[in-house]
Design a protein around this motif. Structure first.
Motif, mmCIF file in Angstrom:
data_model
loop_
_atom_site.group_PDB
_atom_site.id
_atom_site.type_symbol
_atom_site.label_atom_id
_atom_site.label_comp_id
_atom_site.label_asym_id
_atom_site.label_seq_id
_atom_site.Cartn_x
_atom_site.Cartn_y
_atom_site.Cartn_z
ATOM 1 N N LEU A 196 0.845 -1.184 0.000
ATOM 2 C CA LEU A 196 0.000 0.000 0.000
ATOM 3 C C LEU A 196 0.889 1.246 0.000
ATOM 4 O O LEU A 196 1.775 1.379 0.849
ATOM 5 N N VAL A 197 0.626 2.135 -0.940
ATOM 6 C CA VAL A 197 1.363 3.398 -1.016
ATOM 7 C C VAL A 197 0.445 4.492 -0.491
ATOM 8 O O VAL A 197 -0.670 4.676 -0.991
ATOM 9 N N GLU A 239 4.933 13.684 2.464
ATOM 10 C CA GLU A 239 5.793 12.499 2.427
ATOM 11 C C GLU A 239 4.985 11.250 2.073
ATOM 12 O O GLU A 239 3.871 11.041 2.568
ATOM 13 N N SER A 240 5.592 10.411 1.210
ATOM 14 C CA SER A 240 4.962 9.150 0.793
ATOM 15 C C SER A 240 5.594 7.981 1.531
ATOM 16 O O SER A 240 6.809 7.989 1.841
ATOM 17 N N PHE A 241 4.781 6.950 1.785
ATOM 18 C CA PHE A 241 5.241 5.751 2.487
ATOM 19 C C PHE A 241 4.713 4.519 1.752
ATOM 20 O O PHE A 241 3.661 4.570 1.103
ATOM 21 N N VAL A 242 5.441 3.421 1.886
ATOM 22 C CA VAL A 242 4.979 2.160 1.300
ATOM 23 C C VAL A 242 5.041 1.085 2.377
ATOM 24 O O VAL A 242 6.004 1.001 3.148
ATOM 25 N N LYS A 243 4.009 0.279 2.421
ATOM 26 C CA LYS A 243 3.897 -0.730 3.478
ATOM 27 C C LYS A 243 3.377 -2.033 2.900
ATOM 28 O O LYS A 243 2.441 -2.037 2.088
ATOM 29 N N LYS A 244 3.973 -3.137 3.325
ATOM 30 C CA LYS A 244 3.480 -4.456 2.904
ATOM 31 C C LYS A 244 2.324 -4.858 3.802
ATOM 32 O O LYS A 244 2.426 -4.807 5.031
#
Length: 507
Positions: free
Chosen positions: A462-463, A469-474
């Motif tokens: 999920l972005v 600020e952008s984050f990415v997480k499984k």
């Protein structure tokens, strides 16, 4: 396969670390969250896309042909992009040029974006048709090998014949050039070592007068020979040494008497000049003599060109006839398997809710290493240019799946840029099913906007964007259900959307 990704300072992303397993990986999230930025960041390490990232590092456990690019392969090959003033690329900490990296990447990466249309090459279609024939007739593989050998022989003879025809068009000019060089070298008629000898002689001639005067004065010693011998005898000393010394002196004197020979200083100087011309032009007298030999052979070749041409034309026509017969066999076997390929492709197209493809075989005027066959592909009698981006993407997937099914193989990494954009739910699910099948052969990365495709992912990221600020997480299973429900109902997630999301995992 990419097993880990590290990206630093990529626009909204300060840092992104991803652990990846095999299969299908999808990136989801709201529009503007940074999915495409992240996607392009990954591709930039392969020099396939541009990115603003300062650092991109990917770990791959594939066996790659890195030695061809002067790079040692390791168990985990590290692809890295570093960007300061300029962008630099590395594999296993060894620098690699952008163009070389792009060529390497093309060997194991397929990037399917809406703008690209490079899957449907004639060669790919023909290889699949040939693979179908080999499945039924293993001996056909030997036929293909022999065909390639015959084509290479035909190409070689064609090149040789074209060279002779080219020579024939300018034969008189070539003969004249060869004759001029032969006549020039022969008129001088050089001898190996002659130039050095003439330089020594020239040196002697340049001081002839001084030598004559010096030896004239020195010759007085011979008039005193008897007096000295008598003195030695009276002194009871053996005069032999003196006699031997004078005899040696006489020999030296004789060798200096060049006036006894008929030398023409002007001729010698002219001779030296001619030999010097050959040495400047050809490097040495030995090279000049070798060129003379070569030019005589060339002239003989030009004189016999007509005979050589006739012999070569016979060989060429024989090779062409054999190749033409083989192309007919090749064409017929492909025609026999064309329907089978078409049916296989249409089976996937049907599952993807697309109309049937029609494959036809045309004859090219030129023979290539693949024969004279050209495949035409139409969808519902429309050419590829008239397909929408969504239709084109589904056609690409159908073709790749057909290729894997028939060949029983496929490897590399497949990148899909918004493959399910502008599609209905059932169309998106059909794509998901095909990708699920393809994930047995390829590692797949995709940006998805629909829950159907995302539900088939083996890695779901999920972005999100918080502020600037952008984050990415499984996502884990529970988080995935929530994200799929959001994709169904929007920001306000209801129970109906959650239940629908759960059913997607069961279907």
């Amino acid at each position: 396969m990419i097993n880990r990704i590290f990206i630093k300072e990529n626009l909204g992303f300060k840092e992104a670390k991803l652990e990846i397993s095999k299969g299908l990986t999808v990136f989801t999230g709201l529009s503007g969250a940074g999915k495409s930025i992240l996607f392009k960041g990954i591709l930039s390490a392969f020099a396939i896309s541009d990115s603003e990232a300062k650092i991109v590092e990917l770990g791959l456990d594939d066996k790659l042909n890195l030695e061809e690019y002067g790079i040692e392969s390791e168990e985990e090959n590290i692809f890295k992009l570093l960007k300061e003033k300029n962008t630099k690329y590395f594999i296993n900490n060894q620098s690699i040029a952008k163009k070389s990296l792009q060529n390497l990447s093309k060997s194991f990466i397929k990037y399917l974006s809406a703008k690209e249309n490079n899957e449907f090459s004639n060669e790919k279609f023909l290889r699949i048709l040939d693979a179908l024939e080999i499945q039924n007739n293993p001996q056909f593989e030997n036929f293909l090998s022999e065909f390639k050998e015959d084509f290479n022989n035909y190409t070689r003879l064609s090149e040789e014949l074209n060279q002779i025809l080219d020579e024939e068009r300018k034969i008189e000019e070539l003969k004249e050039v060869a004759k001029i060089q032969i006549e020039k070298i022969q008129s001088i008629n050089p001898k190996i070592g002659e130039y050095e000898e003439l330089l020594i002689l020239k040196k002697k001639l340049s001081k002839k007068d001084k030598l004559d005067e010096a030896w004239q004065k020195a010759s007085v010693i011979f008039d005193l020979e008897k007096i000295v011998i008598d003195a030695l005898n009276l002194s009871e000393k053996d005069p032999t040494f003196f006699s031997e010394c004078l005899n040696e002196l006489r020999l030296i004197l004789e060798s200096q008497k060049i006036e006894d020979f008929d030398f023409d200083i002007e001729k010698i100087l002219d001779r030296i000049e001619n030999l010097s011309f050959l040495m400047k032009r050809y490097g040495s007298i030995e090279n000049a003599l070798e060129i003379l030999k070569q030019k005589k052979q060339e002239l003989e070749h030009y004189e016999n060109l007509s005979f050589e041409k006739k012999e070569l034309e016979k060989k060429f026509e024989k090779a062409k006839d054999k190749l033409e017969k083989s192309t007919k066999i090749l064409t017929q076997t492909r025609i026999n398997n064309l329907e089978k390929l078409q049916n296989c492709l249409n089976e996937y197209l049907k599952n993807l809710y697309m109309k049937d493809a029609i494959l036809s075989l045309d004859e090219s005027k030129v023979i290539s290493s693949m024969g004279k066959d050209e495949i035409n592909l139409n969808i519902n009698f429309a050419n590829l240019k008239k397909l929408s981006s969504g239709e084109l993407n589904r056609l690409r997937l159908a073709f790749i799946a057909t290729e894997c099914k028939i060949l029983g193989q496929g490897s590399g990494i497949l990148f899909l840029d918004e493959i399910d954009a502008n599609l209905s739910g059932k169309e998106a699910m059909s794509i998901a099913m095909v990708l699920d099948e393809l994930s047995n052969f390829y590692q797949i990365f995709a940006i998805s906007h629909l829950p159907q495709l995302s539900s088939r992912a083996h890695n779901h990221f999920l972005v999100q964007k918080k502020g600037d600020e952008s984050f990415v997480k499984k996502l884990n299973q529970e988080e995935r259900i929530k994200e799929l429900a959001r994709m169904v109902s929007g920001e306000k997630i209801n129970e109906e959307a959650i239940e629908f999301a759960k059913t997607l995992f069961k279907s």
